[in-house]
Scaffold this active site. Structure first.
Site, PDB file in Angstrom:
ATOM      1  N   SER A  99      41.619  49.038  47.379  1.00 33.15           N
ATOM      2  CA  SER A  99      41.987  47.885  46.555  1.00 33.15           C
ATOM      3  C   SER A  99      41.874  46.571  47.315  1.00 33.15           C
ATOM      4  O   SER A  99      41.872  45.503  46.708  1.00 33.15           O
ATOM      5  CB  SER A  99      43.414  48.046  46.024  1.00 33.15           C
ATOM      6  OG  SER A  99      44.333  48.181  47.089  1.00 33.15           O
ATOM      7  N   HIS A 120      37.141  50.081  42.440  1.00 36.09           N
ATOM      8  CA  HIS A 120      38.592  49.892  42.460  1.00 36.09           C
ATOM      9  C   HIS A 120      39.164  50.156  41.078  1.00 36.09           C
ATOM     10  O   HIS A 120      39.051  49.325  40.164  1.00 36.09           O
ATOM     11  CB  HIS A 120      38.941  48.469  42.920  1.00 36.09           C
ATOM     12  CG  HIS A 120      40.414  48.197  42.853  1.00 36.09           C
ATOM     13  ND1 HIS A 120      40.940  46.995  42.430  1.00 36.09           N
ATOM     14  CD2 HIS A 120      41.482  48.997  43.117  1.00 36.09           C
ATOM     15  CE1 HIS A 120      42.253  47.059  42.440  1.00 36.09           C
ATOM     16  NE2 HIS A 120      42.608  48.264  42.851  1.00 36.09           N
ATOM     17  N   GLU A 132      36.727  47.713  39.034  1.00 35.71           N
ATOM     18  CA  GLU A 132      35.940  46.733  39.771  1.00 35.71           C
ATOM     19  C   GLU A 132      34.862  47.453  40.586  1.00 35.71           C
ATOM     20  O   GLU A 132      35.172  48.350  41.379  1.00 35.71           O
ATOM     21  CB  GLU A 132      36.837  45.912  40.699  1.00 35.71           C
ATOM     22  CG  GLU A 132      37.811  45.025  39.935  1.00 35.71           C
ATOM     23  CD  GLU A 132      38.784  44.295  40.855  1.00 35.71           C
ATOM     24  OE1 GLU A 132      38.803  43.061  40.825  1.00 35.71           O
ATOM     25  OE2 GLU A 132      39.521  44.985  41.602  1.00 35.71           O
ATOM     26  N   ASN A 171      43.259  41.879  42.586  1.00 34.01           N
ATOM     27  CA  ASN A 171      44.366  41.786  43.532  1.00 34.01           C
ATOM     28  C   ASN A 171      44.519  40.399  44.129  1.00 34.01           C
ATOM     29  O   ASN A 171      45.621  39.999  44.512  1.00 34.01           O
ATOM     30  CB  ASN A 171      44.227  42.839  44.634  1.00 34.01           C
ATOM     31  CG  ASN A 171      44.989  44.109  44.302  1.00 34.01           C
ATOM     32  OD1 ASN A 171      46.101  44.047  43.772  1.00 34.01           O
ATOM     33  ND2 ASN A 171      44.402  45.252  44.575  1.00 34.01           N
TER      34      ASN A 171
END
Length: 296
Positions: A99, A120, A132, A171
Site C-alpha cells: 500500500s 493495491h 490501484e 493512501n
C-alpha cells in the site's frame, strides 16, 4: 482460467484469493503458518474456483500465471520473496499488494522487473471496487494493460498510477487527512470524538458521491482558491509522524487491537465496527451505482 497464487494468507491475502476464486480461477495460497493456510483454504471451499494451499512456496506457486504478494509491509522481505518468485516463475506476472512501498524497489532483485506491478487492493477486498495498478520504474505497458484487463474481468475498477510515489493515490489522500486529524487533537483544538463526528457527518457523507476535485469545481475554483489562501498556511505540514501518535504507540495504546488508542475500544467493538463498515460500503455501492463517471 488463469491459475493464481496468493502469497500471504492473512486478512488481505484471503480476501484477494476469495475474489479470484469467486470468479472461477484456480487459487493456491501460501503462508509460512500452516494453521493460517488451512483456515483460509477451508473458508474458501464453497467458491467456484478450486482453492488449495501450502507452506512450501515452490509447491504453492508452481504453474501459476499470476502471483499476488500480500505479506507484511517489509521491503527486505518483499525483495527476497520476489527474487525467489522470479526464479521459480520466469514467465508469470508478479504483483505486489503493497500500500505504500515503492514497486520499483520491490522488483530490484528480479531479472525481469518489467513484469512486476503494484496491485493495491483496499480492505475489504471483496467489497471495495477500486484496485490501484502501479507502474514501477521498469514495468512495461503490456504488464499494465494485462493487469487492468484481468481486474476488470473480476468486476473491479482498476485505476492506473503512472508514477511510483509512496502511498500511490488513495493512501496519500487518506493520510493527509489523518495527519491533520491527529494534529487537531494534539493541539487541543478538539477531541478525537469530535473529529470522528465531523468527518462522518460532513465530508464523509459527500465523498462517495462527489470526490474532492469535482467538489472544488462544483463550488467554484475561485471560492476554493480563497479558502486555500486562508486555510493552507495553518494546516499541519510536518514531514514526520505526530509526537502524539508516537507516544501512543510507545505506550502500547495501539487502537482496537489493544483496547485503546485515540478512542476506547471495549471488547467486541472492533468486530462491530468491521460489520458496520461492511454494511455501510454495501449500501454506498448500491446508492452510487448510477453516479455519473468523472470526466476530464
Amino acid at each position: 482460467m488463469l491459475t493464481v497464487a496468493v502469497v500471504g494468507a492473512g486478512l488481505m491475502g484471503r480476501g484477494i484469493a476469495e475474489v479470484f476464486a469467486g470468479a472461477g480461477h484456480p487459487v493456491r495460497l501460501h503462508d509460512l503458518d500452516g494453521a493460517t493456510v488451512h483456515s483460509a483454504v477451508e473458508s474458501l471451499r464453497t467458491l467456484e474456483g478450486a482453492v488449495d494451499g501450502s507452506t512450501d512456496l515452490a509447491e504453492a506457486v508452481t504453474g501459476a500465471g499470476l502471483v499476488v504478494e500480500a505479506v507484511a509491509e517489509n521491503l527486505a522481505a518483499k525483495q527476497d520473496l520476489f527474487a525467489q518468485l522470479d526464479h521459480l516463475l520466469p514467465d508469470a506476472l508478479l504483483a505486489s499488494n503493497t500500500s505504500v512501498l515503492p514497486v520499483s524497489s520491490i522488483a530490484e532483485r528480479t531479472a525481469r522487473p518489467e513484469r512486476v506491478v503494484g496491485t493495491h487492493w483496499w480492505n475489504p477486498p471483496g467489497l471495495i471496487p477500486v484496485v490501484e495498478v502501479v507502474r514501477g520504474k521498469h514495468t512495461n505497458e503490456e504488464t499494465m494493460e494485462h493487469t487492468a484487463a484481468l481486474l476488470t474481468s473480476l468486476g473491479k475498477v482498476p485505476v492506473r498510477v503512472e508514477r511510483d510515489v509512496p502511498g500511490f493515490v488513495g493512501n496519500r489522500l487518506q493520510h493527509a487527512l489523518w495527519r491533520e486529524a491527529i494534529a487537531l487533537v494534539a493541539n487541543g483544538v478538539c477531541t478525537a470524538e469530535t473529529v470522528e463526528t465531523v468527518v462522518r457527518n460532513t465530508i464523509g457523507l459527500r465523498l462517495a458521491a462527489m470526490g474532492p476535485l469535482e467538489n472544488a469545481d462544483y463550488v467554484g475554483l475561485d471560492l476554493t482558491l480563497a479558502i486555500h489562501d486562508a486555510v493552507l498556511p495553518d494546516l499541519n505540514r510536518s514531514p514526520t509522524p505526530s509526537p502524539l501518535l508516537s507516544k501512543l504507540v510507545a505506550a502500547g495504546d495501539l487502537g482496537a487491537k489493544s483496547g485503546r488508542g485515540f478512542l476506547t475500544w471495549p471488547e467486541g467493538s472492533r468486530e462491530r465496527a468491521g460489520a458496520r463498515l461492511a454494511r455501510h460500503i454495501t449500501r454506498q455501492l448500491a446508492a452510487t451505482a448510477d453516479n455519473d463517471p468523472p470526466t476530464a
